[in-house]
Design a protein around this motif. Structure first.
Motif, mmCIF file in Angstrom:
data_model
loop_
_atom_site.group_PDB
_atom_site.id
_atom_site.type_symbol
_atom_site.label_atom_id
_atom_site.label_comp_id
_atom_site.label_asym_id
_atom_site.label_seq_id
_atom_site.Cartn_x
_atom_site.Cartn_y
_atom_site.Cartn_z
ATOM 1 N N THR A 1 51.032 40.960 37.405
ATOM 2 C CA THR A 1 50.835 42.078 38.324
ATOM 3 C C THR A 1 50.259 43.285 37.579
ATOM 4 O O THR A 1 49.334 43.952 38.066
ATOM 5 N N LEU A 2 50.792 43.566 36.395
ATOM 6 C CA LEU A 2 50.249 44.664 35.580
ATOM 7 C C LEU A 2 48.801 44.390 35.199
ATOM 8 O O LEU A 2 47.961 45.310 35.206
ATOM 9 N N ARG A 3 48.490 43.132 34.878
ATOM 10 C CA ARG A 3 47.125 42.781 34.502
ATOM 11 C C ARG A 3 46.177 42.951 35.689
ATOM 12 O O ARG A 3 45.038 43.418 35.526
ATOM 13 N N PHE A 4 46.632 42.590 36.882
ATOM 14 C CA PHE A 4 45.807 42.773 38.074
ATOM 15 C C PHE A 4 45.537 44.257 38.299
ATOM 16 O O PHE A 4 44.405 44.666 38.586
ATOM 17 N N LEU A 5 46.577 45.087 38.166
ATOM 18 C CA LEU A 5 46.426 46.533 38.324
ATOM 19 C C LEU A 5 45.440 47.112 37.313
ATOM 20 O O LEU A 5 44.548 47.895 37.661
ATOM 21 N N ALA A 6 45.598 46.732 36.060
ATOM 22 C CA ALA A 6 44.742 47.274 35.013
ATOM 23 C C ALA A 6 43.287 46.859 35.210
ATOM 24 O O ALA A 6 42.361 47.655 35.008
ATOM 25 N N SER B 1 27.165 41.389 35.265
ATOM 26 C CA SER B 1 27.876 40.368 34.495
ATOM 27 C C SER B 1 29.280 40.831 34.127
ATOM 28 O O SER B 1 30.243 40.045 34.170
ATOM 29 N N THR B 2 29.410 42.129 33.789
ATOM 30 C CA THR B 2 30.743 42.675 33.481
ATOM 31 C C THR B 2 31.634 42.636 34.710
ATOM 32 O O THR B 2 32.817 42.276 34.626
ATOM 33 N N LYS B 3 31.063 42.996 35.852
ATOM 34 C CA LYS B 3 31.833 42.943 37.093
ATOM 35 C C LYS B 3 32.319 41.524 37.368
ATOM 36 O O LYS B 3 33.485 41.311 37.735
ATOM 37 N N LYS B 4 31.441 40.550 37.198
ATOM 38 C CA LYS B 4 31.822 39.158 37.465
ATOM 39 C C LYS B 4 32.937 38.710 36.530
ATOM 40 O O LYS B 4 33.864 38.000 36.949
ATOM 41 N N ASN B 5 32.866 39.134 35.282
ATOM 42 C CA ASN B 5 33.919 38.775 34.326
ATOM 43 C C ASN B 5 35.254 39.394 34.714
ATOM 44 O O ASN B 5 36.309 38.741 34.639
ATOM 45 N N LEU B 6 35.202 40.664 35.128
ATOM 46 C CA LEU B 6 36.436 41.336 35.524
ATOM 47 C C LEU B 6 37.004 40.733 36.808
ATOM 48 O O LEU B 6 38.226 40.612 36.964
ATOM 49 N N VAL B 7 36.126 40.352 37.736
ATOM 50 C CA VAL B 7 36.590 39.694 38.968
ATOM 51 C C VAL B 7 37.253 38.364 38.630
ATOM 52 O O VAL B 7 38.278 37.996 39.216
ATOM 53 N N SER B 8 36.716 37.637 37.667
ATOM 54 C CA SER B 8 37.343 36.385 37.233
ATOM 55 C C SER B 8 38.733 36.645 36.667
ATOM 56 O O SER B 8 39.670 35.861 36.898
ATOM 57 N N GLU B 9 38.879 37.778 35.938
ATOM 58 C CA GLU B 9 40.194 38.154 35.416
ATOM 59 C C GLU B 9 41.158 38.473 36.558
ATOM 60 O O GLU B 9 42.349 38.138 36.490
ATOM 61 N N LEU B 10 40.653 39.116 37.614
ATOM 62 C CA LEU B 10 41.492 39.400 38.779
ATOM 63 C C LEU B 10 42.007 38.101 39.395
ATOM 64 O O LEU B 10 43.189 37.984 39.732
ATOM 65 N N VAL B 11 41.109 37.146 39.566
ATOM 66 C CA VAL B 11 41.499 35.863 40.175
ATOM 67 C C VAL B 11 42.570 35.184 39.327
ATOM 68 O O VAL B 11 43.555 34.638 39.857
ATOM 69 N N HIS B 12 42.404 35.239 38.016
ATOM 70 C CA HIS B 12 43.396 34.609 37.138
ATOM 71 C C HIS B 12 44.749 35.322 37.254
ATOM 72 O O HIS B 12 45.801 34.665 37.338
ATOM 73 N N ALA B 13 44.731 36.656 37.299
ATOM 74 C CA ALA B 13 45.977 37.421 37.417
ATOM 75 C C ALA B 13 46.635 37.223 38.775
ATOM 76 O O ALA B 13 47.839 37.452 38.933
ATOM 77 N N ALA B 14 45.847 36.795 39.764
ATOM 78 C CA ALA B 14 46.353 36.631 41.140
ATOM 79 C C ALA B 14 46.809 35.210 41.425
ATOM 80 O O ALA B 14 47.045 34.861 42.587
ATOM 81 N N GLY C 1 32.553 44.280 46.249
ATOM 82 C CA GLY C 1 32.135 43.661 47.501
ATOM 83 C C GLY C 1 31.746 42.209 47.373
ATOM 84 O O GLY C 1 31.504 41.540 48.372
ATOM 85 N N MET C 2 31.691 41.707 46.144
ATOM 86 C CA MET C 2 31.323 40.304 45.934
ATOM 87 C C MET C 2 32.497 39.375 46.222
ATOM 88 O O MET C 2 33.644 39.804 46.342
ATOM 89 N N GLU C 3 32.187 38.084 46.318
ATOM 90 C CA GLU C 3 33.205 37.055 46.488
ATOM 91 C C GLU C 3 34.145 37.050 45.266
ATOM 92 O O GLU C 3 33.704 37.259 44.150
ATOM 93 N N PRO C 4 35.464 36.890 45.420
ATOM 94 C CA PRO C 4 36.193 36.506 46.640
ATOM 95 C C PRO C 4 36.945 37.661 47.301
ATOM 96 O O PRO C 4 37.692 37.440 48.238
#
Length: 345
Positions: free
Chosen positions: A63-68, A7-20, A91-94
């Motif tokens: 960009t900094l948020r994506f890196l962090a 669940s933590t991974k999914k939340n962080l991946v969602s943050e990546l998508v938002h930063a991207a 390794g999960m989507e996306p």
């Protein structure tokens, strides 16, 4: 550090998508190979068959948020004291295990990174032929595995079936790994056991009997190569040959494990052999000692380059030992090849 929950991974991946958000749509396109964000915020995309083009700009904060966030996912931190981040995204989507190289000041003037997707499509040698990526047709030669080849595709298919060791040579972003995947696809018709070694997961191997190894901070390629020899491989495949472990690989290919393949950075097919000599010298092995080993271990060199119109395989050389201390190579391609006509132009 404890492993992150799903669940933590999914939340962080969602943050990546938002930063991207400034470039995520382009990243999601099927033909995209890599997204690069420069220190000044400019974003570039490299597309398969289309080359690199400017996409737009990304905000410094995003960009900094994506890196962090990428650092958090890998249990690392990216700071002025630790300004370089090398990792793989989940390794999960996306993101599907995309390779990430990020940097922050003071080593760059602004946050920057390169995000390289894992290959989602595996192109066969037939695909390369149909797309006109083979620049030249087969030269009429006599001898061994390359005798009577009807096309570049047939030439390389024969090399795989004859268990020749193939080194794919090219510059950064030239398509070496993608081409290596095409060679792995050729191996899939056999029942052999393949052991693959990579720093990051990029190779796509359809062989059923396979073992995929990856280096870590504590286990380098040299150690994995020694372990590989005890795993009963029929073929040994290395994603990228980049350090003294190249010499260990060559000796393995020479001693009962033929039919392997790997990639190396160099500016021409023949320069790939010189690069191997340089890597061997990093371990104290001089040219006089390494050259005979290289000449015996490498049977085929494929040079692929990136041009304004896309990738091109412009050289295929057979290596036939040494002559007066120099590599004896046989060029196997000449004159332009027309895949539709099946003849040289």
């Amino acid at each position: 550090m404890a492993e992150l929950s799903e669940s933590t991974k999914k939340n962080l991946v969602s943050e990546l998508v938002h930063a991207a958000r400034d470039w995520f749509a382009a990243f999601s396109e099927e033909g995209t190979v890599e997204i690069m964000v420069n220190p000044d915020g400019q974003v570039f995309v490299d597309r398969l068959g289309g080359g690199m083009e400017r996409l737009g700009t990304a905000g410094r904060d995003s960009t900094l948020r994506f890196l962090a966030t990428a650092a958090s996912l890998s249990g690392q931190a990216v700071t002025p004291q630790s300004p370089v981040l090398e990792t793989e995204l989940p390794g999960m989507e996306p993101f599907f295990g995309a390779r990430f190289e990020g940097l922050v000041p003071p080593v760059v003037s602004g946050p920057a990174f390169a995000l390289r997707k894992r290959a989602s499509l595996v192109f066969s040698l037939a695909d390369y032929e149909e797309r006109g990526i083979f620049s030249r047709g087969p030269k009429e030669t006599e001898g061994l595995w390359y005798e009577g080849a009807r096309s570049p595709r047939d030439l390389l298919s024969r090399a795989v079936r004859a268990r020749r060791n193939i080194l794919v040579v090219g510059g950064t972003g030239s398509g070496k790994t993608t081409f290596c995947n095409a060679l792995l696809l050729e191996m899939a018709s056999e029942n052999g056991r393949v052991v693959m070694i990579e720093d990051t997961r990029e190779l796509q191997c359809p062989v059923q009997n396979r073992v995929e190894l990856r280096t870590s901070e504590t286990v380098d390629m040299q150690k994995l190569l020694r372990a590989t020899l005890r795993l009963r491989p029929d073929r040994i495949v290395v994603g990228e040959v980049r350090d003294f472990s190249a010499y260990t690989l060559l000796k393995a290919w020479n001693t009962g494990h033929p039919g392997g393949t790997g990639t190396i950075h160099a500016d021409s097919a023949l320069s790939g052999l010189s690069r191997l000599e340089q890597l061997a010298s990093e371990g104290g092995i001089g040219t006089a000692a390494s050259r005979p080993v290289i000449a015996e271990a490498i049977h085929c060199l494929v040079f692929i380059r990136k041009t304004s119109s896309g990738r091109r395989v412009s050289e295929i050389l057979a290596v036939d030992g040494l002559s007066a201390g120099e590599y004896r190579t046989i060029p196997l391609l000449e004159s332009l090849w027309s895949p539709t006509k099946g003849e040289c132009q």
